[in-house]
Design a protein around this motif. Sequence first.
Motif: not given
Length: 470
Positions: A68, A349, A410, A413
């Motif tokens: 992340t 997230t 991700l 994202a």
Amino acid sequence: MDGRMPLETARAKTIISTLQMRSVRLKEEEDSPGKSFTASCLCGSAPCILCGCCPSSPNSTVSRLLFTSFLFLGVLVSIIMLSPSVESQLHKLPWVCEDVLQGPNDCGSLLGFRSVYRMCFATAAFFFLFTLLMICVRSSRDPRAAIQNGFWFFKFLVLVGITVGAFYIPDGSFSKIWFYFGVVGSFLFILIQLILLIDFAHSWNQQWLGKAEECDSRAWYAGLFFFTLLFYALSIAAITLMFIYYTEPGACHEGKIFISLNLTFCVCVSIIAVLPKVQEAQPNSGLLQASVVTLYTMFVTWSALSNVPDQKCNLHLPTAGGNQTLGDYQTQWWDAPSILGLIIFLLCTLFISLRSSDHRQVNNLMRTEECPAVLEATQQQQQVAAFEGRAFDNEQDGVTYSYSFFHFCLVLASLYIMMTLTNWYSPNETQKMISTWTAVWVKICASWAGLCLYLWTLVAPLLLPNRDFS
């Protein structure tokens, strides 16, 4: 006194047996260092530093946080590239136009919104590579798990290499094609955000109801009532402001329809959430979750209306900063919907990285479900890790989350933040970034799909009584 002795003796035996198992495991790791958790520190000390700051942290959480952080680094670079001061300085550098891109396209393809497209393309490609690489990894004993949980320095180099290569992509139709990839990915990530918000509201409601029963205090009930009322009040205020600033008498019929439909749908799901049969099937279901879903739906509706390409029906359009020319590379994304969307993105997230849900339907949707055997082994390892002050591998008997699906989230994202930072603007034939109805319809359809998804979580136990939704 006599009653506590057997319990303390049992705990002591458990700790001793766990320590013995740990010593045997350490011996095995010495014999086969390739499978050792110390591979996480191979060719990079970032995990070791993070583990030192967060003792008794599970290996799965540390890895997710580090991945992340790679995404957040890309977001930070994108925001810096969007700042007018950086754009103007880059435009003055001759090598930006002469050496980096060769071809008939103008230098603006490296600046502003197009630089965000390339940066987010790099992060999406990086995580998509790991999505394919980590398919069907079942435990940390899989050789590919060492790549997931280690080699961070090399991963950073791969990300930098993909980023540099992304800025060599000729502009051509790249921005137009990648825009539609961003639209699809953002649609899916909006749904993921709603799932996470439902999970958060469910856990919040369950914990506060448990506190109220334990403490026999009405303060917890009052707190739930206050926040439920607050969320509904904010939703009503948002609806009122949207009618005032995004509609006109005798015009803006699309906006009026969108606001009215979403208001009607939110009222319906709120009523369904408190029906006696739904409450009987799901005692933890209530108005708190419905209020959170309602408020998020109003945010998505507001975000959609901010992309309406009609100036009479869009408060933000005159200052949206999508008019780029060769001599003026100033772009703006920091309007209110984009800033709030960025904040929600950061929180969701992080929640993806740290979450460990007890909601069965959310676990099924997000592919994160820990079996009892893994949970028991994790608890024993955590006791030893807390005693020794170190991180531990909690996935030797089975992964606690789907590696591949985590990376896919991700990827989505990355696409969502690309569209958020560029205000969902699309490049046209004149190399300008313009607002389109595509963004409006995608967001509105995502809000409807999200409401249907929440409705399904309410009525699924009634429609499928033979399945376990506890």
